[in-house]
Write an enzyme that holds these catalytic residues in place. Structure first.
Site, PDB file in Angstrom:
ATOM      1  N   ARG B 119       0.810  -1.232   0.000  1.00 22.95           N
ATOM      2  CA  ARG B 119       0.000   0.000   0.000  1.00 22.95           C
ATOM      3  C   ARG B 119       0.835   1.270   0.000  1.00 22.95           C
ATOM      4  O   ARG B 119       0.359   2.343   0.379  1.00 22.95           O
ATOM      5  CB  ARG B 119      -0.992   0.013   1.174  1.00 22.95           C
ATOM      6  CG  ARG B 119      -1.988  -1.146   1.152  1.00 22.95           C
ATOM      7  CD  ARG B 119      -3.181  -0.892   2.066  1.00 22.95           C
ATOM      8  NE  ARG B 119      -4.039  -2.062   2.132  1.00 22.95           N
ATOM      9  CZ  ARG B 119      -3.927  -3.021   3.055  1.00 22.95           C
ATOM     10  NH1 ARG B 119      -3.012  -2.937   3.988  1.00 22.95           N
ATOM     11  NH2 ARG B 119      -4.743  -4.058   3.027  1.00 22.95           N
ATOM     12  N   LYS B 141       2.253  10.829 -11.940  1.00 27.94           N
ATOM     13  CA  LYS B 141       1.337   9.929 -12.654  1.00 27.94           C
ATOM     14  C   LYS B 141       2.051   8.609 -12.884  1.00 27.94           C
ATOM     15  O   LYS B 141       3.126   8.565 -13.497  1.00 27.94           O
ATOM     16  CB  LYS B 141       0.918  10.528 -13.994  1.00 27.94           C
ATOM     17  CG  LYS B 141      -0.232  11.513 -13.897  1.00 27.94           C
ATOM     18  CD  LYS B 141      -0.804  11.791 -15.285  1.00 27.94           C
ATOM     19  CE  LYS B 141      -1.989  12.744 -15.221  1.00 27.94           C
ATOM     20  NZ  LYS B 141      -2.541  13.022 -16.556  1.00 27.94           N
ATOM     21  N   ASN B 243      -1.847  17.265 -21.453  1.00 28.39           N
ATOM     22  CA  ASN B 243      -2.244  16.189 -22.341  1.00 28.39           C
ATOM     23  C   ASN B 243      -2.450  16.634 -23.784  1.00 28.39           C
ATOM     24  O   ASN B 243      -3.045  15.905 -24.581  1.00 28.39           O
ATOM     25  CB  ASN B 243      -3.532  15.540 -21.813  1.00 28.39           C
ATOM     26  CG  ASN B 243      -3.247  14.210 -21.140  1.00 28.39           C
ATOM     27  OD1 ASN B 243      -2.413  13.448 -21.612  1.00 28.39           O
ATOM     28  ND2 ASN B 243      -3.935  13.939 -20.061  1.00 28.39           N
ATOM     29  N   HIS B 246      -2.370  14.159 -26.592  1.00 29.18           N
ATOM     30  CA  HIS B 246      -2.368  12.825 -25.998  1.00 29.18           C
ATOM     31  C   HIS B 246      -3.638  12.037 -26.269  1.00 29.18           C
ATOM     32  O   HIS B 246      -3.605  10.817 -26.316  1.00 29.18           O
ATOM     33  CB  HIS B 246      -2.112  12.913 -24.492  1.00 29.18           C
ATOM     34  CG  HIS B 246      -0.681  13.165 -24.137  1.00 29.18           C
ATOM     35  ND1 HIS B 246       0.012  14.274 -24.584  1.00 29.18           N
ATOM     36  CD2 HIS B 246       0.214  12.453 -23.393  1.00 29.18           C
ATOM     37  CE1 HIS B 246       1.255  14.236 -24.113  1.00 29.18           C
ATOM     38  NE2 HIS B 246       1.408  13.144 -23.392  1.00 29.18           N
ATOM     39  N   HIS B 250      -2.777   8.674 -27.706  1.00 31.76           N
ATOM     40  CA  HIS B 250      -3.089   7.402 -27.044  1.00 31.76           C
ATOM     41  C   HIS B 250      -3.893   6.486 -27.972  1.00 31.76           C
ATOM     42  O   HIS B 250      -3.732   5.271 -27.948  1.00 31.76           O
ATOM     43  CB  HIS B 250      -3.858   7.649 -25.749  1.00 31.76           C
ATOM     44  CG  HIS B 250      -3.013   8.216 -24.649  1.00 31.76           C
ATOM     45  ND1 HIS B 250      -3.563   8.756 -23.502  1.00 31.76           N
ATOM     46  CD2 HIS B 250      -1.679   8.318 -24.501  1.00 31.76           C
ATOM     47  CE1 HIS B 250      -2.592   9.185 -22.706  1.00 31.76           C
ATOM     48  NE2 HIS B 250      -1.437   8.928 -23.282  1.00 31.76           N
TER      49      HIS B 250
END
Lengths: 361, 361
Positions: B119, B141, B243, B246, B250
């Protein structure tokens, strides 16, 4: 219906406890934010409750349900991926809400899926076992197992709400029910001697699942957990006491193969070991240990570890415990009934000597 | 050596930029807290740098290294599990530190492993590609891919430090280098017209990897990213401008099969599409688009998407974009060179019409 609050600043959330909450349209709708819902349950729970939960959802939502295989042995990364498959196949986006409908395994997996899907989406816990209601659904610990250790891969990730429908307990299988009682009794042992005695004097009512007694037991358990979690969300310190019996218990679960012992059963046997070690250290009396053992047996819980584990197996599993810091094992023991503490002064040699009488040679 | 700071309250951390940082014993040691270190790299990077990083670690640590297969196609849950296997086999506990030694794929996977192992454990980014240095190692990220979408499973999880050794860029393969430049140019496009012009006028120095120019370009890129991340860590708003290119990129990566197009290449083609759409909306000029295209081509970057994608494929991938909210696609476009914004008013029909000229029928 009772409402408790887990106080975690901007991550605070309510726990609702009462009969019929799985059918409570208003309650559920209040905590769903986007227009998509992904219901995660398992093969056992789905036929019982998925349709009624769907019926209780607000109109106009896109609802997807995914059914996982039942059992701790399926709490793996590979099975977790099925949740992502289902979510992506139906284009669930970052504003979706995941509903964890089931016991501890479903809650832990759906919670970790919620923590990880698109780096985090909303989720709501709908626990359907006593163990999940009093323990795993509250506090934000989510995880899957690894062959080498229980709950080794996961996240601290809080739900938006926990809805505890006490009606589901009437049909819970006896082993599951007893396993949940182990965690209830744990709260008395670790932080509330009054609650411990209150429970003991109601052992018959607990055994017969008297609704009023159960409801109060759940409420006091959740309140205890909420308080500890609020004080130490990420287990930097005090939260570790919630792990009484768990270092031993996780070793049993991993060694026996996940799913053979229920988590609560392993915790029961683990709590007895922790109590015995506490008695050896002079912190509680042999009489208190005997009384605990007798009571757990009365509730149909195991009070000794499986006899086929070797000392080496115990030590190997315990060395991977999440409470180990820089190679030093930390154990949750009892200073008294109702007062747990974390100790790091039990040497490997002392642990070996303690465990030997319970072991295969 | 330059030091930048990512300001995130208790999760703040430094970015160090300079030659020779992978061998800087003091710098590395300063950010390792426990007594265990797990180095995650890949088949390409490991032979080049693992031994020197090991030599730069403080004495007396338990060091484990795990080598992943190289390439975006291996950024999966299944490969992630290898990191957990290695950590558990060697009893790494919650006080371990994971070092991400490699490009963006290694950084994303090691970072997600650090977020999830027990965790959450400490980790340090040691990026060895230009793309990782200016983009993926900064901002927290972390993720793995799913067959249906890029970076769909992950966490926001910040490192303790980022050490950018500019020496590694001299040996970077040309495609990898160009892919990194795409993200550098992106910062100029989205938030800094001066930087954009500064880069354009140094296109030759960039192409020849002039160390002084590169070092300043990296620093300004990291500073831009650090500022955006500090303003919006979990991408509730402004962070989405990072982004640019992106959403289109992607889609290209997923449709072509991860690893066939490098991420930076797909972003370059995606930025051109975003620029063209911005020009169609009247926000930038056709001349500005042409200049961008000509410059990207000069830096050996693709400026058009693969011609074999159909409109249906584009739309299917884009519908799963993480910026979609309740079914509504959000795109990062340019209001001007140096000024990106997020728009949600591009209808599916408009997007189809825009993409059609670039598509197979």
């Amino acid at each position: 219906m009772k409402t408790l609050q887990v106080e975690l600043g901007e991550r605070s959330y309510p726990i609702y406890i009462g009969p019929g909450l799985l059918d409570d349209v208003q309650r559920l709708g209040k905590h769903i934010q986007g227009r998509q819902v992904l219901i995660v349950s398992n093969e056992t729970v789905a036929p019982l409750y998925v349709e009624s939960v769907k019926a209780a959802l607000p109109q106009g939502l896109q609802v997807t349900d995914v059914t996982l295989p039942d059992g701790e042995q399926h709490k793996t990364l590979a099975v977790l991926e099925k949740i992502f498959d289902a979510a992506l196949a139906e284009n669930h986006n970052r504003s979706t809400t995941i509903l964890a409908l089931g016991g501890g395994v479903v809650g832990d997996m759906a919670g970790f899926a919620a923590a990880s899907y698109q780096r985090g989406v909303n989720f709501i816990q709908l626990p359907t076992t006593l163990l999940a209601q009093v323990d795993s659904s509250v506090g934000g610990k989510t995880a899957v197992n690894h062959p080498l250790g229980k709950n080794m891969i996961g996240a601290f990730y809080q739900p938006q709400a926990v809805l505890i429908d006490t009606n589901v307990l009437t049909t819970l299988p006896p082993r599951e029910y007893a396993a949940g009682l182990a965690e209830v009794i744990k709260y008395g042992l670790i932080c509330d001697a009054d609650f411990y005695q209150w429970l003991r004097t109601r052992r018959d009512a607990l055994k017969s699942r008297d609704p009023k007694t159960l409801s109060e037991a759940i409420e006091r358990s959740c309140a205890a957990k909420a308080q500890v979690v609020a004080a130490d969300e990420r287990e930097g310190g005090i939260r570790a006491i919630l792990n009484l019996g768990h270092t031993f218990g996780h070793a049993i679960e991993a060694q026996q193969g996940y799913g053979n012992w229920l988590h609560g059963e392993a915790v029961a046997a683990g709590m007895v070991l922790a109590a015995r070690l506490s008695a050896e250290r002079g912190d509680i009396t042999a009489g208190e240990v005997d009384a605990l053992v007798e009571w757990l047996e009365y509730q149909n819980l195991p009070v000794a570890p499986p006899p086929d584990m070797t000392v080496e197996q115990w030590l190997a599993h315990m060395a991977r415990d999440k409470k180990v810091i820089d190679g030093r094992l930390r154990l949750v023991l009892l200073r008294a009934i109702g007062d747990a503490c974390v100790v790091d002064d039990v040497s490997t040699a002392a642990l070996e000597a303690f465990l030997a009488p319970f072991c295969a040679c």
